[in-house]
Design a protein around this motif. Structure first.
Motif, PDB file in Angstrom:
ATOM      1  N   LEU B 233       0.836  -1.203   0.000  1.00  0.00           N
ATOM      2  CA  LEU B 233       0.000   0.000   0.000  1.00  0.00           C
ATOM      3  C   LEU B 233       0.868   1.249   0.000  1.00  0.00           C
ATOM      4  O   LEU B 233       0.611   2.206  -0.758  1.00  0.00           O
ATOM      5  CB  LEU B 233      -0.900   0.019   1.233  1.00  0.00           C
ATOM      6  N   LEU B 234       1.869   1.228   0.839  1.00  0.00           N
ATOM      7  CA  LEU B 234       2.718   2.414   0.935  1.00  0.00           C
ATOM      8  C   LEU B 234       3.527   2.628  -0.343  1.00  0.00           C
ATOM      9  O   LEU B 234       3.834   3.773  -0.704  1.00  0.00           O
ATOM     10  CB  LEU B 234       3.648   2.295   2.145  1.00  0.00           C
ATOM     11  N   GLN B 235       3.839   1.537  -1.023  1.00  0.00           N
ATOM     12  CA  GLN B 235       4.530   1.702  -2.308  1.00  0.00           C
ATOM     13  C   GLN B 235       3.658   2.491  -3.281  1.00  0.00           C
ATOM     14  O   GLN B 235       4.133   3.377  -3.991  1.00  0.00           O
ATOM     15  CB  GLN B 235       4.870   0.330  -2.910  1.00  0.00           C
ATOM     16  N   LYS B 236       2.395   2.156  -3.271  1.00  0.00           N
ATOM     17  CA  LYS B 236       1.480   2.885  -4.166  1.00  0.00           C
ATOM     18  C   LYS B 236       1.404   4.355  -3.771  1.00  0.00           C
ATOM     19  O   LYS B 236       1.334   5.254  -4.625  1.00  0.00           O
ATOM     20  CB  LYS B 236       0.082   2.269  -4.103  1.00  0.00           C
ATOM     21  N   VAL B 237       1.405   4.591  -2.477  1.00  0.00           N
ATOM     22  CA  VAL B 237       1.362   5.978  -2.009  1.00  0.00           C
ATOM     23  C   VAL B 237       2.620   6.719  -2.476  1.00  0.00           C
ATOM     24  O   VAL B 237       2.550   7.872  -2.903  1.00  0.00           O
ATOM     25  CB  VAL B 237       1.239   6.035  -0.473  1.00  0.00           C
ATOM     26  N   MET B 238       3.775   6.047  -2.403  1.00  0.00           N
ATOM     27  CA  MET B 238       5.014   6.685  -2.846  1.00  0.00           C
ATOM     28  C   MET B 238       4.972   6.990  -4.330  1.00  0.00           C
ATOM     29  O   MET B 238       5.484   8.019  -4.790  1.00  0.00           O
ATOM     30  CB  MET B 238       6.222   5.789  -2.535  1.00  0.00           C
ATOM     31  N   MET B 239       4.377   6.098  -5.105  1.00  0.00           N
ATOM     32  CA  MET B 239       4.217   6.364  -6.536  1.00  0.00           C
ATOM     33  C   MET B 239       3.362   7.605  -6.755  1.00  0.00           C
ATOM     34  O   MET B 239       3.663   8.451  -7.606  1.00  0.00           O
ATOM     35  CB  MET B 239       3.548   5.159  -7.219  1.00  0.00           C
ATOM     36  N   ALA B 240       2.289   7.690  -5.966  1.00  0.00           N
ATOM     37  CA  ALA B 240       1.417   8.866  -6.079  1.00  0.00           C
ATOM     38  C   ALA B 240       2.188  10.134  -5.731  1.00  0.00           C
ATOM     39  O   ALA B 240       2.036  11.170  -6.388  1.00  0.00           O
ATOM     40  CB  ALA B 240       0.202   8.706  -5.165  1.00  0.00           C
ATOM     41  N   CYS B 241       3.026  10.049  -4.699  1.00  0.00           N
ATOM     42  CA  CYS B 241       3.850  11.214  -4.312  1.00  0.00           C
ATOM     43  C   CYS B 241       4.739  11.630  -5.466  1.00  0.00           C
ATOM     44  O   CYS B 241       4.866  12.823  -5.781  1.00  0.00           O
ATOM     45  CB  CYS B 241       4.757  10.852  -3.131  1.00  0.00           C
TER      46      CYS B 241
END
Lengths: 400, 254
Positions: B233-241
């Motif tokens: 999940l956090l990987q996806k958030v980092m991509m969004a960032c």
């Protein structure tokens, strides 16, 4: 996933939100998304709508709340025809006004019809003749009438101004000053130019200011269209377009809505010529400013001209001399001040000779010049740091 | 008070958030109190209660976050109603001091409320819903902020009068040229470089997501299972960032 109880409560909340949104829209609607005056935005009921039939040169209909607003529509619409009736005698006494060329070409029927400006849109009246005017203003009417909407049936202020329709059409069409003063809070007679200089002030002219040849306002180049101020973006009405004439060295005209905005342009143009007139004494006391080299060289005529900076466009004033400045400080404005600027001046108003004001405030680097490249670089660094941080965090998460 | 449609909707949202937030905070408090010594069945009941808190919390805090751009649009719509105002600065001057307090608080609440919503999304993805107690406590702690935010909205818009206000051109011409020499920041962003709205929003959301992710990872470090669930999940958030940072940078150089 959700229990029955949860669903019920959520449904109640959603419906509440919808109801609140609907109620707020309804409340807003009650406050006046119905018919409104095209000039001032005041709400109108059915009686108010029927009071004036206003047709422009394209055949379109418009609404107005009072005869003054109806006449002011000329500034935005050009030629208009207004059909109404006597506010005292009623619909059996029709009054027709055909106004062209911003009120300079007016046909009125009957010719004795009058306008009473009694202190605001809800008090302005249109009457068939002077007898109707007298009867309407006397007791027990006091300016009210059974023919008027409750929204526009306030009692008149004391000492209202009564004008012939042709005169009122010219004043409100071209934005000329009214012949009798209506400044607030003072009810003293209209200001008269001092014939002798004030003895205490060193800024007074050494000779009495003598009026120049009376000049009539020239028709606006844009035929009544409201433009945008080049300095601040606010509206430049036809009246402001006649009041402030600003041209640069190449002959281009620049439109501004106040004296402060006119001077704000000094730094933007190599050469600038500004013409206006005293906000206290009126058009017969012109003030001109000529600048070159972006304000490094300034010639002001008269040299006693003073700029009053109240802090905003509506509180910026041009004064012919110290006496005019003192009166503007005390009263805020006169009948010669632009209608959009008829506010009292704050106690923090700064008063300076025009040439001093220019050298201190306006002949310098524009404070809103393009940002330095440092700001751009810093913002880019922020973006890069965020990107790098995201990539770094992504890789670290992937490896765990 | 100056009223238009935007003001009416702003005030309606503020009142709604106050009412609903109070209800939610009470439920959240009860969940947080009872969860400490809860057995299996009791915990199940509390989870159901928490779903209500979560859903209503989303409505409350979500509307408050959506009210932030609406707040700005409302202020812009009020510019013509304030004599002398040519940008948002004038409206804020007319509504001072509540206006400035409201603006400052909104910059903070965006991150506070957004953080709670972020944690809640992550918690829903976790099978153990281990953050139930923290989120319930968090909502109760955010309640005063919600109340102050709503009250400031009401105080600002209800107390706004068409006063003659100083123009930003005058105020900022008196200040010493700053590091960036931009004069009035409101005029700068609204009229001169409107794309900066997008830059600021993109960078702000990106930084917020980074911060929230960091905090969430720290709080979930205690359980290995949660860490394994959370990482994708956090990987996806980092991509969004990363995407938001790139978007913001593109807008900046345009």
């Amino acid at each position: 996933m959700f229990t029955h109880k949860t669903k019920i409560i959520v449904n109640i909340l959603v419906i509440s939100l919808l109801l609140i949104s609907g109620l707020s829209s309804l409340a807003y609607g009650q406050m006046g998304t119905g018919p409104k005056c095209d000039q001032c935005g005041m709400s109108l009921d059915a009686t108010g709508v029927a009071r004036y039939t206003i047709i422009d040169s394209n055949g379109s209909s418009h609404l107005a709340c009072c005869p003054i607003c109806a006449l002011k529509l000329q500034r935005s619409l050009g030629d208009i025809t207004i059909s109404s009736f006597c506010d005292y005698y009623g619909p059996s006494y029709p009054i027709t006004i055909i106004s062209k060329n911003n009120g300079t070409d007016v046909t009125v029927n009957p010719t004795n019809a009058l306008i009473i400006t009694a202190g605001g849109c809800t008090k302005n009246r249109l009457v068939y003749n002077s007898s109707a005017a007298d009867a309407l203003l006397a007791l027990p009417s006091n300016g009210t009438s059974k023919w008027l909407s409750p929204l526009s049936n306030d009692t008149a202020n004391a000492n209202p101004t009564i004008l012939g329709l042709a005169q009122a059409a010219l004043i409100n069409g071209a934005g000329l000053p009214t012949p009798t003063p209506n400044p607030t809070p003072s009810s003293t007679p209209s200001p008269t130019p001092t014939l002798s200089p004030t003895s205490t002030s060193s800024l007074s002219p050494s000779i009495s200011p003598s009026p120049t040849t009376a000049r009539s306002p020239e028709p606006t180049a844009t035929n009544g269209v409201t433009l945008q101020c080049e300095a601040c973006g606010m509206d430049v009405t036809p009246e402001s377009q006649t009041r402030y004439k600003v041209t640069d060295g190449t002959g281009n005209i620049h439109y501004v809505e106040c004296f402060m905005c006119a001077m704000q342009l000094i730094n933007d143009y190599e050469t600038l010529h500004i013409e206006t007139y005293c906000d206290w004494y009126g058009p017969n006391f012109p003030i001109t400013v000529d600048t070159s080299n972006h304000g490094a060289t300034v010639v002001v005529n008269p040299s006693t001209a003073i700029f009053l900076r109240g802090g905003s466009c509506v509180t910026a004033r041009a004064a012919y001399n110290q006496t005019a400045a003192d009166n503007l400080i005390a009263n805020g404005f006169s009948q010669y001040t632009s209608p959009e600027q008829q506010y009292s001046l704050p106690s923090t108003t700064q008063v300076k000779l025009v040439n001093e004001a220019i050298s201190i405030w306006y002949a310098k680097a524009d404070a809103t010049a393009a940002p330095t490249s440092l700001m751009l670089a810093l913002a880019l660094v922020v973006g890069v740091v965020i990107s790098v941080g995201s990539v770094f965090a992504f890789k670290k998460l992937k490896s765990t | 008070m100056i009223v238009n449609l935007y003001v009416a909707v702003d005030l309606a949202i503020a009142l709604f958030a106050l009412a609903v937030g109070c209800f939610t905070a009470l439920r959240a408090y009860k969940v947080e109190e009872r969860i400490k010594g809860a057995s299996g069945d009791q915990r199940y009941e509390l989870e159901k209660d928490f779903y209500l808190v979560s859903t209503v919390g989303w409505m409350t805090l979500g509307t408050r976050i959506l009210a932030i751009p609406l707040f700005w649009i409302t202020v812009v719509s009020l510019i013509p109603a304030v004599p002398g105002a040519m940008c948002e600065f004038g409206v804020f001057q007319a509504g001072a001091p509540w206006s400035w307090a409201d603006l400052g608080l909104k910059l903070f609440t965006m991150f506070a409320f957004g953080g709670w919503l972020f944690f809640d999304i992550m918690n829903r993805k976790l099978k153990s819903s281990s953050m139930m107690a923290s989120l319930s406590r968090g909502f109760v702690l955010l309640m005063p902020l919600l109340v102050i935010d709503a009250l400031l909205d009401i105080s600002f818009f209800a107390g706004l009068k068409p006063l003659v206000v100083p123009c930003c051109m005058v105020v900022y011409s008196n200040t010493v040229s700053g590091l960036f020499n931009i004069g009035c920041p409101f005029c700068f962003i609204t009229y001169q470089y409107p794309l900066l709205w997008g830059v600021i929003a993109a960078y702000a959301v990106s930084v917020a997501l980074l911060g929230w992710s960091f905090l969430f990872r720290r709080s979930s470090n205690k359980k290995l299972d949660d860490q394994k669930e959370v990482s994708p999940l956090l990987q996806k958030v980092m991509m969004a960032c990363l995407i938001l940072a790139i978007v913001g940078t593109v807008l900046l150089v345009m």
